[in-house]
Each structure stands twice: as structure tokens, then as C-alpha cells.
Design a protein around this motif. Structure first.
Motif, PDB file in Angstrom:
ATOM      1  N   ALA A  36      90.935  67.120  77.004  1.00 32.43           N
ATOM      2  CA  ALA A  36      91.245  66.835  78.406  1.00 32.43           C
ATOM      3  C   ALA A  36      92.302  67.782  78.968  1.00 32.43           C
ATOM      4  O   ALA A  36      92.662  67.672  80.140  1.00 32.43           O
ATOM      5  CB  ALA A  36      91.704  65.389  78.555  1.00 32.43           C
ATOM      6  N   GLY A  37      92.802  68.697  78.137  1.00 30.42           N
ATOM      7  CA  GLY A  37      93.767  69.680  78.622  1.00 30.42           C
ATOM      8  C   GLY A  37      95.197  69.410  78.249  1.00 30.42           C
ATOM      9  O   GLY A  37      96.077  70.217  78.546  1.00 30.42           O
ATOM     10  N   GLY A  38      95.471  68.269  77.594  1.00 28.96           N
ATOM     11  CA  GLY A  38      96.813  67.980  77.119  1.00 28.96           C
ATOM     12  C   GLY A  38      96.984  68.481  75.698  1.00 28.96           C
ATOM     13  O   GLY A  38      96.206  69.303  75.208  1.00 28.96           O
ATOM     14  N   LEU A  39      98.008  67.983  75.013  1.00 25.96           N
ATOM     15  CA  LEU A  39      98.230  68.329  73.611  1.00 25.96           C
ATOM     16  C   LEU A  39      98.100  67.073  72.772  1.00 25.96           C
ATOM     17  O   LEU A  39      98.951  66.188  72.822  1.00 25.96           O
ATOM     18  CB  LEU A  39      99.614  68.949  73.397  1.00 25.96           C
ATOM     19  N   GLY A  40      97.011  66.982  72.000  1.00 20.71           N
ATOM     20  CA  GLY A  40      96.831  65.879  71.078  1.00 20.71           C
ATOM     21  C   GLY A  40      97.673  66.085  69.826  1.00 20.71           C
ATOM     22  O   GLY A  40      97.926  67.221  69.423  1.00 20.71           O
ATOM     23  N   ILE A  41      98.088  64.979  69.218  1.00 19.44           N
ATOM     24  CA  ILE A  41      98.962  65.041  68.043  1.00 19.44           C
ATOM     25  C   ILE A  41      98.415  64.152  66.927  1.00 19.44           C
ATOM     26  O   ILE A  41      98.185  62.954  67.134  1.00 19.44           O
ATOM     27  CB  ILE A  41     100.394  64.583  68.388  1.00 19.44           C
ATOM     28  N   LEU A  42      98.226  64.735  65.752  1.00 24.13           N
ATOM     29  CA  LEU A  42      97.948  63.959  64.551  1.00 24.13           C
ATOM     30  C   LEU A  42      99.273  63.522  63.935  1.00 24.13           C
ATOM     31  O   LEU A  42     100.227  64.296  63.915  1.00 24.13           O
ATOM     32  CB  LEU A  42      97.184  64.798  63.524  1.00 24.13           C
ATOM     33  N   THR A  43      99.319  62.308  63.407  1.00 25.64           N
ATOM     34  CA  THR A  43     100.533  61.828  62.756  1.00 25.64           C
ATOM     35  C   THR A  43     100.383  62.018  61.254  1.00 25.64           C
ATOM     36  O   THR A  43      99.582  61.336  60.598  1.00 25.64           O
ATOM     37  CB  THR A  43     100.771  60.343  63.084  1.00 25.64           C
ATOM     38  N   ALA A  44     101.161  62.936  60.689  1.00 27.18           N
ATOM     39  CA  ALA A  44     100.992  63.305  59.287  1.00 27.18           C
ATOM     40  C   ALA A  44     101.097  62.111  58.358  1.00 27.18           C
ATOM     41  O   ALA A  44     100.262  61.916  57.461  1.00 27.18           O
ATOM     42  CB  ALA A  44     102.020  64.369  58.900  1.00 27.18           C
ATOM     43  N   LEU A  45     102.120  61.273  58.555  1.00 28.53           N
ATOM     44  CA  LEU A  45     102.383  60.206  57.597  1.00 28.53           C
ATOM     45  C   LEU A  45     101.474  58.995  57.783  1.00 28.53           C
ATOM     46  O   LEU A  45     101.554  58.036  57.017  1.00 28.53           O
ATOM     47  CB  LEU A  45     103.849  59.802  57.639  1.00 28.53           C
ATOM     48  N   PHE A  68      95.984  71.598  69.160  1.00 29.34           N
ATOM     49  CA  PHE A  68      96.517  70.266  68.865  1.00 29.34           C
ATOM     50  C   PHE A  68      97.626  70.436  67.839  1.00 29.34           C
ATOM     51  O   PHE A  68      97.742  71.480  67.187  1.00 29.34           O
ATOM     52  CB  PHE A  68      95.435  69.302  68.374  1.00 29.34           C
ATOM     53  N   GLY A  69      98.456  69.418  67.709  1.00 33.20           N
ATOM     54  CA  GLY A  69      99.607  69.524  66.820  1.00 33.20           C
ATOM     55  C   GLY A  69      99.636  68.446  65.757  1.00 33.20           C
ATOM     56  O   GLY A  69      98.783  67.554  65.717  1.00 33.20           O
ATOM     57  N   VAL A  70     100.636  68.545  64.886  1.00 33.00           N
ATOM     58  CA  VAL A  70     100.868  67.554  63.839  1.00 33.00           C
ATOM     59  C   VAL A  70     102.301  67.060  63.957  1.00 33.00           C
ATOM     60  O   VAL A  70     103.229  67.857  64.083  1.00 33.00           O
ATOM     61  CB  VAL A  70     100.629  68.155  62.438  1.00 33.00           C
ATOM     62  N   ASN A  71     102.471  65.739  63.947  1.00 38.93           N
ATOM     63  CA  ASN A  71     103.801  65.133  63.945  1.00 38.93           C
ATOM     64  C   ASN A  71     104.257  64.896  62.517  1.00 38.93           C
ATOM     65  O   ASN A  71     103.497  64.383  61.687  1.00 38.93           O
ATOM     66  CB  ASN A  71     103.781  63.796  64.698  1.00 38.93           C
ATOM     67  N   LEU A  72     105.504  65.262  62.234  1.00 36.77           N
ATOM     68  CA  LEU A  72     106.097  64.978  60.924  1.00 36.77           C
ATOM     69  C   LEU A  72     107.455  64.324  61.158  1.00 36.77           C
ATOM     70  O   LEU A  72     108.397  64.972  61.621  1.00 36.77           O
ATOM     71  CB  LEU A  72     106.267  66.254  60.101  1.00 36.77           C
ATOM     72  N   VAL A  97     101.286  74.069  66.173  1.00 41.61           N
ATOM     73  CA  VAL A  97     102.308  73.241  66.839  1.00 41.61           C
ATOM     74  C   VAL A  97     102.666  72.090  65.907  1.00 41.61           C
ATOM     75  O   VAL A  97     101.786  71.330  65.491  1.00 41.61           O
ATOM     76  CB  VAL A  97     101.814  72.673  68.177  1.00 41.61           C
ATOM     77  N   ILE A  98     103.941  71.962  65.575  1.00 42.30           N
ATOM     78  CA  ILE A  98     104.400  70.838  64.780  1.00 42.30           C
ATOM     79  C   ILE A  98     105.521  70.126  65.533  1.00 42.30           C
ATOM     80  O   ILE A  98     106.477  70.758  65.979  1.00 42.30           O
ATOM     81  CB  ILE A  98     104.883  71.280  63.382  1.00 42.30           C
ATOM     82  N   GLU A  99     105.344  68.824  65.696  1.00 38.78           N
ATOM     83  CA  GLU A  99     106.369  67.977  66.316  1.00 38.78           C
ATOM     84  C   GLU A  99     107.171  67.339  65.188  1.00 38.78           C
ATOM     85  O   GLU A  99     106.621  66.613  64.370  1.00 38.78           O
ATOM     86  CB  GLU A  99     105.716  66.906  67.183  1.00 38.78           C
ATOM     87  N   THR A 100     108.449  67.634  65.140  1.00 38.00           N
ATOM     88  CA  THR A 100     109.312  67.045  64.117  1.00 38.00           C
ATOM     89  C   THR A 100     110.170  65.943  64.733  1.00 38.00           C
ATOM     90  O   THR A 100     110.476  65.966  65.930  1.00 38.00           O
ATOM     91  CB  THR A 100     110.219  68.106  63.470  1.00 38.00           C
ATOM     92  N   ALA A 101     110.536  64.991  63.895  1.00 36.69           N
ATOM     93  CA  ALA A 101     111.385  63.880  64.348  1.00 36.69           C
ATOM     94  C   ALA A 101     112.181  63.389  63.157  1.00 36.69           C
ATOM     95  O   ALA A 101     111.862  63.688  62.004  1.00 36.69           O
ATOM     96  CB  ALA A 101     110.529  62.754  64.925  1.00 36.69           C
ATOM     97  N   GLY A 116     104.250  81.535  62.509  1.00 40.37           N
ATOM     98  CA  GLY A 116     104.008  81.466  63.947  1.00 40.37           C
ATOM     99  C   GLY A 116     103.842  80.064  64.492  1.00 40.37           C
ATOM    100  O   GLY A 116     103.198  79.870  65.528  1.00 40.37           O
ATOM    101  N   VAL A 117     104.416  79.081  63.805  1.00 38.77           N
ATOM    102  CA  VAL A 117     104.317  77.689  64.249  1.00 38.77           C
ATOM    103  C   VAL A 117     105.351  77.419  65.340  1.00 38.77           C
ATOM    104  O   VAL A 117     106.531  77.753  65.186  1.00 38.77           O
ATOM    105  CB  VAL A 117     104.537  76.721  63.071  1.00 38.77           C
ATOM    106  N   LYS A 118     104.910  76.819  66.437  1.00 35.98           N
ATOM    107  CA  LYS A 118     105.823  76.377  67.490  1.00 35.98           C
ATOM    108  C   LYS A 118     106.323  74.978  67.142  1.00 35.98           C
ATOM    109  O   LYS A 118     105.525  74.082  66.850  1.00 35.98           O
ATOM    110  CB  LYS A 118     105.133  76.353  68.853  1.00 35.98           C
ATOM    111  N   VAL A 119     107.631  74.792  67.168  1.00 34.48           N
ATOM    112  CA  VAL A 119     108.233  73.516  66.762  1.00 34.48           C
ATOM    113  C   VAL A 119     108.786  72.788  67.980  1.00 34.48           C
ATOM    114  O   VAL A 119     109.584  73.343  68.743  1.00 34.48           O
ATOM    115  CB  VAL A 119     109.356  73.738  65.732  1.00 34.48           C
TER     116      VAL A 119
END
Length: 332
Positions: A36-45, A68-72, A97-101, A116-119
Motif C-alpha cells: 500500500a506504499g507504507g513500510l511493513g514490519i516483521l517482528t523478529a521475536l 519492508f523491515g524487521v523489528n528487533l 531496514v531494521i527497527e530496533t527497540a 547498508g542497513v538503515k536503522v
């Protein structure tokens, strides 16, 4: 189309990110958001093992050719989690793309940069956002007090936190907490953010992999139907107000310890809610944005509507309030 520093950074069409929600960030939802044009995120854990994450990444690639990205989320746990292995799988699979928290992502930054990963790092305060910027992350997601999950301990709502962040941060950032429609997107951009992150709003979509009863409970809920748990433990979490979460809050507020509520707030009980649709089966996460969620659209229809409404607010309603005429002089 709304073009921002964030859309330019990640090569996406719209400045809307799907939150990395435990048990929910799976291939069908992430792919639908990205398509749909956004950024989908998979949740790693959400995946039991790093190899399961590899399979979920590949499954997502079968459903979308968009980014799409992965959340960790890196947090201390009773049972050790092989975070390094999850990171290696994401990098090996070409995730960009990796979303960290949770914990500071600094130990992983050299590896991310090499590949080359965008964080994008999630923060609940300006000071944490500045720390993330200093270790080299590419963008920040700033979470206001309204958000589902962990809002931090400062209790600063988005109306203050977003412009405060904009005043000090140099890198792009997106706003999280309380966003669910075009008004919120327009407001976030006006306050200085480069986009929005939505979790609870994406729970109430056709593609969200949760029971329809939960989706309907979100639609039926109001902004008053969440509760803050674990406050005495300084690990605050915003969840749905039901019999389980209310009991846990009362126990802790009366001097109880985590061990006294562990049986109530166990993750297995929360997963049961999403799987069976029994909204009283356990503690489950949702934000105050329930108060403005009134339907269960597809991700495509939701994102299209949000962007269209935001553009209309910016170009028509707000622009129409600006007059080039000098103010009339008051009569003496």
C-alpha cells in the motif's frame, strides 16, 4: 503524495510505518502495508527461532516486492534470546531496514553499516533520541505517552514530545502514539515529524492476523479503555483495560511484586486473546487511539484514506486559513 525525509531515506511512497507488534508483525500484514506504499514490519521475536525469521522474510518477499523491515526488540529476558543470530539472519537475507527497540543498538551498528542497513530506533524521550543519533542510527521513532506498549516513564504526550524532538534532532524521525487517521498524520508533520508509526490502528485491519473479536473490541473501545500496568516497577506498559489487567494493577499498587502478577500477565495468555478472540483471557496491548478507530478496512484502503485526508487538510483546510491581506485596523 507526501514526500518527506523519511520516505526519501527508505524509498517508500507514504510516510506511514506499521509498528513491530509481537505476535502480529507477520508476513501477510507487513506485505499488505508495504504494497500500500507504507513500510511493513516483521517482528523478529514473534518467530521462535532465527531460522523461522528467515522463513518469514522469504514468505514476505513472495507477497511484496516493496521495501519492508524487521523489528528487533533487545531486552533482558529470563530465558536467553540469541539476538546476534536474529540480527545475522536479517542481514544475510538482505533486509535493508531494521527497527530496533529496548537496548542501545550501538553494538550492532558496524554490522548494519557494513551491509547498508538503515536503522530506525524507537525512543520515548528526546535524550534517548539524541543518544541514538550519536551512535549513528539513520532515523528515530519517538513514542508519546499515548502509545500502546511501553511509553517510558516521563509521561510526555506527543503534542509536546514531537516538537521537542524536532528542535534538537538532526536526523529524520517519525512520531508514534495516538495516530490513526489523516488528521494525525497532518498534525505530526506540522509538529516537525517526517511521518508516523501506527500499531493499534493496523490491528483493526482486514490483514491483521488476530481474531475478529479483538478487532471489533478495538472499534467498540474508547480512549478511556486502556490502563497502565507495571508503574510501580518502572516498566510501564499500556494495555487494554480488562479484568486481568485491572487485577494486576491493583496487586502491584498495593505493594505486590512481579511474581505476584506473573500468572496474569504471561505472554501466553496475551497470545490466547489474539488467537481465540476472548478479550478477557489475558493482558493485551492497545493504545488510546482506540477512541478514533471506527472501522476495519484493508491496509490499502486505510493508508490511501489517511494520506488523502492529510493532503486535503494541508492543502485545503490549513492553506485556506492563511490570508495575504493585512489585518484590519481596529477603530479608535
Amino acid at each position: 503524495m507526501l514526500s518527506t525525509r523519511f520516505t526519501d531515506l527508505l524509498g517508500i511512497d507514504h510516510p506511514i510505518v506499521q509498528g513491530g507488534m509481537q505476535g502480529v508483525g507477520l508476513a501477510p500484514l507487513a506485505a499488505a502495508v508495504s504494497n500500500a506504499g507504507g513500510l511493513g514490519i516483521l517482528t523478529a521475536l514473534t518467530q521462535p527461532t532465527p531460522e523461522d525469521l528467515r522463513n518469514e522474510i522469504r514468505k514476505t518477499r513472495e507477497l511484496t516486492d516493496k521495501p519492508f523491515g524487521v523489528n528487533l526488540t533487545i531486552l533482558p529476558t529470563i530465558n536467553p534470546v540469541p539476538y546476534d543470530e536474529y540480527v545475522k539472519v536479517a542481514v544475510d537475507e538482505g533486509i535493508t531496514v531494521i527497527e530496533t527497540a529496548g537496548r542501545n543498538p550501538e553494538p550492532y551498528m558496524p554490522l548494519f553499516k557494513e551491509h547498508g542497513v538503515k536503522v530506525v530506533h524507537k525512543c520515548t524521550s528526546v535524550r534517548h533520541a539524541l543518544k541514538a543519533e550519536s551512535v549513528g542510527v539513520d532515523a528515530v521513532s519517538i513514542d508519546g505517552f499515548e502509545c500502546a506498549g511501553h511509553p517510558g516513564e516521563d509521561d510526555i504526550p506527543g503534542l509536546v514530545l514531537i516538537p521537542a524532538t524536532a528542535d534538537q534532532l538532526k536526523i529524520p524521525f517519525i512520531a508514534s502514539g495516538g495516530f490513526g487517521d489523516g488528521r494525525g498524520l497532518a498534525a505530526a508533520l506540522a509538529l516537525g515529524a517526517d511521518g508516523i508509526n501506527m500499531g493499534s490502528r493496523f490491528l483493526a485491519t482486514v490483514e491483521a492476523p488476530i481474531h475478529d473479536n479483538v478487532k471489533q473490541a478495538i472499534v467498540d473501545g474508547t480512549e478511556l479503555d486502556t490502563i497502565l500496568n507495571f508503574r510501580p516497577l518502572r516498566n510501564t506498559v499500556r494495555v487494554h483495560k480488562n479484568t486481568v489487567s485491572t487485577e494486576a494493577v491493583e496487586i502491584l499498587n498495593n505493594g505486590g511484586k512481579f511474581e505476584d502478577v506473573q500468572h496474569l500477565v504471561a505472554g501466553a495468555r496475551g497470545r490466547k486473546v489474539f488467537e481465540t478472540g476472548d478479550i478477557e483471557a489475558g493482558q493485551w496491548t492497545v493504545g488510546m487511539v482506540m477512541g478514533i478507530i471506527n472501522d476495519i478496512p484493508t491496509c490499502h484502503d486505510l493508508i490511501t484514506r489517511i494520506v488523502t485526508d492529510a493532503e486535503t487538510i494541508i492543502t485545503d483546510r490549513l492553506a485556506g486559513m492563511v490570508s495575504s491581506q493585512a489585518p484590519a485596523q481596529a477603530a479608535v
